[in-house]
Design a protein around this motif. Structure first.
Motif, PDB file in Angstrom:
ATOM      1  N   PHE A  17       0.903  -1.025   0.163  1.00  0.00           N
ATOM      2  CA  PHE A  17       0.072  -0.082   0.131  1.00  0.00           C
ATOM      3  C   PHE A  17       0.838   1.186   0.019  1.00  0.00           C
ATOM      4  O   PHE A  17       0.279   2.307  -0.012  1.00  0.00           O
ATOM      5  N   TRP A  18       2.208   1.158  -0.146  1.00  0.00           N
ATOM      6  CA  TRP A  18       3.014   2.366   0.126  1.00  0.00           C
ATOM      7  C   TRP A  18       2.754   3.125  -1.125  1.00  0.00           C
ATOM      8  O   TRP A  18       2.799   4.371  -1.166  1.00  0.00           O
ATOM      9  N   ILE A  19       2.360   2.628  -2.301  1.00  0.00           N
ATOM     10  CA  ILE A  19       1.828   3.466  -3.682  1.00  0.00           C
ATOM     11  C   ILE A  19       0.759   4.295  -3.359  1.00  0.00           C
ATOM     12  O   ILE A  19       0.577   5.149  -4.114  1.00  0.00           O
ATOM     13  N   TYR A  20      -0.125   3.882  -2.322  1.00  0.00           N
ATOM     14  CA  TYR A  20      -1.461   4.843  -2.255  1.00  0.00           C
ATOM     15  C   TYR A  20      -1.014   6.058  -1.753  1.00  0.00           C
ATOM     16  O   TYR A  20      -1.757   7.072  -1.847  1.00  0.00           O
ATOM     17  N   THR A  21       0.020   6.382  -1.017  1.00  0.00           N
ATOM     18  CA  THR A  21       0.382   7.722  -0.530  1.00  0.00           C
ATOM     19  C   THR A  21       1.931   8.285  -1.381  1.00  0.00           C
ATOM     20  O   THR A  21       1.630   9.281  -1.813  1.00  0.00           O
ATOM     21  N   GLY A  22       2.651   7.299  -1.455  1.00  0.00           N
ATOM     22  CA  GLY A  22       4.011   7.745  -2.282  1.00  0.00           C
ATOM     23  C   GLY A  22       3.668   7.870  -3.603  1.00  0.00           C
ATOM     24  O   GLY A  22       4.058   8.976  -4.481  1.00  0.00           O
ATOM     25  N   GLY A  23       2.694   6.771  -4.317  1.00  0.00           N
ATOM     26  CA  GLY A  23       2.154   6.954  -5.748  1.00  0.00           C
ATOM     27  C   GLY A  23       1.505   8.541  -6.165  1.00  0.00           C
ATOM     28  O   GLY A  23       1.615   8.961  -7.056  1.00  0.00           O
ATOM     29  N   THR A  24       0.455   8.704  -5.214  1.00  0.00           N
ATOM     30  CA  THR A  24      -0.017   9.710  -5.150  1.00  0.00           C
ATOM     31  C   THR A  24       0.429  10.919  -5.225  1.00  0.00           C
ATOM     32  O   THR A  24       0.467  11.942  -6.022  1.00  0.00           O
ATOM     33  N   TYR A  25       1.599  11.136  -4.306  1.00  0.00           N
ATOM     34  CA  TYR A  25       2.302  12.154  -4.141  1.00  0.00           C
ATOM     35  C   TYR A  25       3.327  12.700  -5.353  1.00  0.00           C
ATOM     36  O   TYR A  25       3.335  13.628  -6.129  1.00  0.00           O
ATOM     37  N   VAL A  26       3.907  11.543  -6.080  1.00  0.00           N
ATOM     38  CA  VAL A  26       4.579  11.518  -7.322  1.00  0.00           C
ATOM     39  C   VAL A  26       3.718  12.213  -8.405  1.00  0.00           C
ATOM     40  O   VAL A  26       4.195  12.941  -9.202  1.00  0.00           O
ATOM     41  N   VAL A  27       2.310  11.450  -8.734  1.00  0.00           N
ATOM     42  CA  VAL A  27       1.529  11.568  -9.523  1.00  0.00           C
ATOM     43  C   VAL A  27       0.940  13.217  -9.531  1.00  0.00           C
ATOM     44  O   VAL A  27       1.108  14.173 -10.574  1.00  0.00           O
ATOM     45  N   GLY A  28       0.831  13.448  -8.282  1.00  0.00           N
ATOM     46  CA  GLY A  28       0.480  15.027  -7.985  1.00  0.00           C
ATOM     47  C   GLY A  28       1.793  16.199  -8.555  1.00  0.00           C
ATOM     48  O   GLY A  28       1.432  17.204  -9.048  1.00  0.00           O
ATOM     49  N   PHE A  29       2.537  15.678  -8.034  1.00  0.00           N
ATOM     50  CA  PHE A  29       3.928  16.510  -8.265  1.00  0.00           C
ATOM     51  C   PHE A  29       4.098  16.395  -9.971  1.00  0.00           C
ATOM     52  O   PHE A  29       4.291  17.643 -10.285  1.00  0.00           O
ATOM     53  N   ALA A  30       4.088  15.364 -10.492  1.00  0.00           N
ATOM     54  CA  ALA A  30       4.275  15.292 -11.914  1.00  0.00           C
ATOM     55  C   ALA A  30       3.114  16.220 -12.759  1.00  0.00           C
ATOM     56  O   ALA A  30       3.483  16.926 -13.699  1.00  0.00           O
ATOM     57  N   LEU A  31       1.911  16.217 -12.320  1.00  0.00           N
ATOM     58  CA  LEU A  31       0.866  17.093 -12.872  1.00  0.00           C
ATOM     59  C   LEU A  31       1.053  18.382 -12.688  1.00  0.00           C
ATOM     60  O   LEU A  31       0.802  19.330 -13.546  1.00  0.00           O
TER      61      LEU A  31
END
Length: 284
Positions: A17-31
């Motif tokens: 479930f790391w991706i649910y916080t870390g991945g969300t952060y990365v996608v938000g930053f990239a956008l």
């Protein structure tokens, strides 16, 4: 001792479930970023580490401590997740003390008030989702709404990269997704939660009405994502989400718990596609 603490940290934080916080952060930053070079900013790296590991220790450490009574009859704690034992409590308190300290330092060192409020909202929702006296997870309707905690890292990342909040429709799309994810994950636990006296939305509504609500939330997500992409063919992959509850509603004989454990892979794959698209856009 350090090896035991590290092992406990990995078990408590639920690596899948790391991706649910870390991945969300990365996608938000990239956008939100204007150029791929933003990935080289020190603050990006700091929060990348934070949202992948310490944030998850904080979320699930608090959850496991306050859910010991309600988790004792749930078999998924022995299979897909970790069941906290009495001997782990001292180590858990140490881990929570460290990550709470890290969290407060990051909060205090944010010079921007908006960034502080976003980060503080993440900490507030993460703690009181499980902790009394608020314990949002026991309040029907509020339980899935408070799951907005998983969108806050994306909002934070977007703001960190751009200096602006994300467009409202992206936040709404995120809410639809996390609301459906929370409700869908609670359906297999209806029997165990009822026995434990936990009154979730899924317990209140029952399985089929909960699946219908998931279908509505994920349909709302699709109706935002597809037009927002400019009707890009790849965006139609989002229809996988509403297709899941729809098929379960049509098929009487199903194992919803088995289906649920495919969702992390789907989330990771589609989140990865958004990240790649956002990053490639900065080269244009």
């Amino acid at each position: 001792m350090s090896e035991n603490i590290l092992s406990l940290a990995l078990r408590i934080s639920r690596i899948r479930f790391w991706i649910y916080t870390g991945g969300t952060y990365v996608v938000g930053f990239a956008l939100g970023m204007g150029s791929w070079e933003a990935f080289l900013r020190p603050e990006y790296m700091i929060y990348l580490f934070y949202f992948f590991i310490p944030a998850n220790i904080f979320i699930y450490g608090v959850n496991d401590y306050f859910d010991q009574e309600t988790d004792k009859n749930n078999p998924k704690k022995d299979a897909q997740e970790y069941r906290l034992e009495k001997k782990d409590e001292k180590g858990l308190f140490s881990l929570l003390a460290v990550v709470t300290g890290i969290s407060l330092i990051l909060l205090a060192t944010q010079a921007d008030l908006t960034a502080q409020l976003i980060f503080a909202s993440f900490l507030f929702l993460s703690f009181f989702y499980s902790a009394p006296p608020l314990r949002f997870k026991e309040i029907p309707g509020i339980d899935f709404a408070s799951n907005m905690l998983y969108i806050m890292p994306g909002i934070f990342g977007y703001y960190l990269a751009s200096g602006f909040l994300p467009p409202w429709f992206l936040i709404l799309a995120g809410f639809f997704h996390i609301a459906a994810m929370h409700l869908f994950s609670a359906i297999p636990d209806i029997g165990y939660d009822t026995k434990a006296g936990l009154r979730t939305t899924a317990v209140t509504l029952g399985e089929r009405p909960s699946l219908i609500l998931c279908l509505l939330f994920w349909t709302g997500l699709s109706m935002i994502v597809i037009p927002a992409s400019g009707i890009h063919p790849a965006a139609f992959l989002v229809l996988i989400y509403p297709a899941v509850p729809l098929l379960l509603l049509l098929k009487r004989d199903h194992d919803i718990e088995k289906v649920y454990w495919y969702l992390p892979a789907i989330n990771t794959t589609l989140g990865g596609l958004i990240f790649i698209a956002a990053t490639l856009h900065t080269f244009g």
